[in-house]
Enzyme design. Structure first.
Site, PDB file in Angstrom:
ATOM      1  N   ASP A   9     -22.047  -1.455  17.161  1.00 15.17           N
ATOM      2  CA  ASP A   9     -23.225  -1.889  16.389  1.00 15.17           C
ATOM      3  C   ASP A   9     -23.712  -3.313  16.684  1.00 15.17           C
ATOM      4  O   ASP A   9     -24.015  -4.071  15.750  1.00 15.17           O
ATOM      5  CB  ASP A   9     -22.945  -1.746  14.875  1.00 15.17           C
ATOM      6  CG  ASP A   9     -22.656  -0.322  14.435  1.00 15.17           C
ATOM      7  OD1 ASP A   9     -22.677   0.592  15.287  1.00 15.17           O
ATOM      8  OD2 ASP A   9     -22.384  -0.113  13.232  1.00 15.17           O
ATOM      9  N   HIS A  49     -30.009   5.017  10.945  1.00  9.04           N
ATOM     10  CA  HIS A  49     -30.307   5.678   9.672  1.00  9.04           C
ATOM     11  C   HIS A  49     -31.759   6.136   9.594  1.00  9.04           C
ATOM     12  O   HIS A  49     -32.665   5.382   9.966  1.00  9.04           O
ATOM     13  CB  HIS A  49     -30.078   4.698   8.514  1.00  9.04           C
ATOM     14  CG  HIS A  49     -28.682   4.181   8.411  1.00  9.04           C
ATOM     15  ND1 HIS A  49     -27.584   4.989   8.322  1.00  9.04           N
ATOM     16  CD2 HIS A  49     -28.202   2.899   8.364  1.00  9.04           C
ATOM     17  CE1 HIS A  49     -26.490   4.244   8.220  1.00  9.04           C
ATOM     18  NE2 HIS A  49     -26.837   2.968   8.249  1.00  9.04           N
ATOM     19  N   HIS A  53     -32.445   6.245   3.691  1.00  6.27           N
ATOM     20  CA  HIS A  53     -31.040   6.685   3.732  1.00  6.27           C
ATOM     21  C   HIS A  53     -30.342   6.403   2.400  1.00  6.27           C
ATOM     22  O   HIS A  53     -30.618   5.393   1.739  1.00  6.27           O
ATOM     23  CB  HIS A  53     -30.302   5.962   4.870  1.00  6.27           C
ATOM     24  CG  HIS A  53     -28.951   6.528   5.160  1.00  6.27           C
ATOM     25  ND1 HIS A  53     -27.795   5.913   4.768  1.00  6.27           N
ATOM     26  CD2 HIS A  53     -28.588   7.672   5.794  1.00  6.27           C
ATOM     27  CE1 HIS A  53     -26.763   6.667   5.167  1.00  6.27           C
ATOM     28  NE2 HIS A  53     -27.216   7.725   5.787  1.00  6.27           N
ATOM     29  N   HIS A  82     -31.501  -1.058   6.567  1.00  4.73           N
ATOM     30  CA  HIS A  82     -31.130  -1.633   7.872  1.00  4.73           C
ATOM     31  C   HIS A  82     -31.044  -0.525   8.915  1.00  4.73           C
ATOM     32  O   HIS A  82     -30.818   0.641   8.582  1.00  4.73           O
ATOM     33  CB  HIS A  82     -29.773  -2.367   7.780  1.00  4.73           C
ATOM     34  CG  HIS A  82     -28.635  -1.435   7.495  1.00  4.73           C
ATOM     35  ND1 HIS A  82     -28.347  -0.973   6.227  1.00  4.73           N
ATOM     36  CD2 HIS A  82     -27.741  -0.834   8.322  1.00  4.73           C
ATOM     37  CE1 HIS A  82     -27.318  -0.143   6.292  1.00  4.73           C
ATOM     38  NE2 HIS A  82     -26.925  -0.030   7.546  1.00  4.73           N
ATOM     39  N   LYS A 107     -24.779   6.971  14.810  1.00  5.16           N
ATOM     40  CA  LYS A 107     -24.070   7.420  13.602  1.00  5.16           C
ATOM     41  C   LYS A 107     -24.858   7.000  12.375  1.00  5.16           C
ATOM     42  O   LYS A 107     -25.672   6.077  12.438  1.00  5.16           O
ATOM     43  CB  LYS A 107     -22.665   6.813  13.567  1.00  5.16           C
ATOM     44  CG  LYS A 107     -22.683   5.310  13.549  1.00  5.16           C
ATOM     45  CD  LYS A 107     -21.300   4.718  13.700  1.00  5.16           C
ATOM     46  CE  LYS A 107     -21.352   3.212  13.689  1.00  5.16           C
ATOM     47  NZ  LYS A 107     -21.902   2.612  12.451  1.00  5.16           N
ATOM     48  N   CYS A 152     -17.665  -1.422  10.114  1.00  4.57           N
ATOM     49  CA  CYS A 152     -17.694  -0.401  11.171  1.00  4.57           C
ATOM     50  C   CYS A 152     -16.596  -0.583  12.212  1.00  4.57           C
ATOM     51  O   CYS A 152     -16.063   0.412  12.712  1.00  4.57           O
ATOM     52  CB  CYS A 152     -19.085  -0.350  11.788  1.00  4.57           C
ATOM     53  SG  CYS A 152     -20.285   0.343  10.607  1.00  4.57           S
TER      54      CYS A 152
HETATM   55  C1  VGL Z   1     -22.261  -1.549   8.991  1.00  4.72           C
HETATM   56  C2  VGL Z   1     -22.682  -1.662   6.753  1.00  4.72           C
HETATM   57  C3  VGL Z   1     -23.608  -0.658   6.844  1.00  4.72           C
HETATM   58  C4  VGL Z   1     -21.492  -2.066  10.165  1.00  4.72           C
HETATM   59  C5  VGL Z   1     -23.181  -0.520   9.106  1.00  4.72           C
HETATM   60  O1  VGL Z   1     -21.953  -1.874  11.331  1.00  4.72           O
HETATM   61  O2  VGL Z   1     -20.428  -2.693   9.952  1.00  4.72           O
HETATM   62  N1  VGL Z   1     -22.009  -2.094   7.813  1.00  4.72           N
HETATM   63  N2  VGL Z   1     -23.851  -0.087   8.029  1.00  4.72           N
HETATM   64 ZN    ZN Z   2     -25.470   1.269   8.192  1.00  4.49          ZN
END
Ligand code: VGL
Ligand code: ZN
Length: 198
Positions: A9, A49, A53, A82, A107, A152
């Site tokens: 991410d 997302h 979401h 986000h 994801k 994540c």
């Molecule tokens: C993440 C919160 C929501 C991450 C993703 O990448 O750590 N954290 N979505």
């Molecule tokens: Zn997220």
């Protein structure tokens, strides 16, 4: 031993100026790029997302970002909107080397369930397909880097170790959100699962 680098991410919304900015998130981009040459495979993940979401606080009346709600699959932290599919915030950081990636796995695309881990959604049973990809390529060892350490990255590392991959988290190539001690808690959980914190 066949080794993969899993880059979690590294997207605009998790970097300074983004919707869910992680302090110093952009600092890891150059060092992560430099690591890629050392691996047999490089996999990038992308939080992805749909608008509206269920993990977004905006979808829960009376709730604010970082409140916690009960979902059918367990408790869920609510986030600011986000990484909405196709939006600039969902794009990779512009300096991330994406050409070296063998696989990009997305994801969090099912409206009713969040997915922190690169392996399973937050019900801990719906697979993303990454395990099959890695196994069919004969990959046994994973190094994890990216954002955010305590969500994540940690969820992905714990699942990887439980699935039997030799798993390391390269902490200097990660940055954390750190909500109410979540970074320390995630380190404990990772160690208990057999993850090496490097
Ligand atoms: C993440 C919160 C929501 C991450 C993703 O990448 O750590 N954290 N979505
Ligand atoms: Zn997220």
């Amino acid at each position: 031993m066949t080794k993969a680098l899993i880059v979690i991410d590294v997207q605009n919304d998790f970097c300074p100026g983004g919707a869910l900015a992680v302090t110093g998130g952009d600092e890891i981009v150059g060092p992560v790029n430099a690591l890629m040459a050392e691996y047999d495979a490089v996999v990038l993940t992308q939080d992805w997302h749909p608008a509206g979401h269920s993990s977004f606080a905006s979808q829960h009346s009376g709730k604010l970002p970082f409140d916690v709600v009960d979902m059918p699959y367990g408790s869920q932290i609510l986030w600011p909107d986000h990484c909405v599919q196709g939006s600039p915030g969902a794009h990779f950081h512009p300096d991330l080397t994406t050409d070296r990636a063998d696989l990009i796995i997305r994801k969090g695309f099912r409206p009713a369930i969040d997915s922190y881990s690169a392996f399973f959604e937050n019900d801990h049973e719906t697979p993303t397909g990454l395990e099959g990809y890695l196994r069919t390529r004969g990959i046994t060892s994973l190094d994890m880097v990216g954002l955010a350490t305590d969500f994540c990255v940690a969820y992905s590392a714990v699942d990887a170790a439980k699935l039997g991959f030799e798993t390391r988290v390269l902490q200097e190539h990660c940055r954390a959100i750190d909500l109410d001690g979540s970074l320390a808690a995630s380190r404990e959980t990772m160690i208990a699962a057999g993850v090496t914190l490097a």
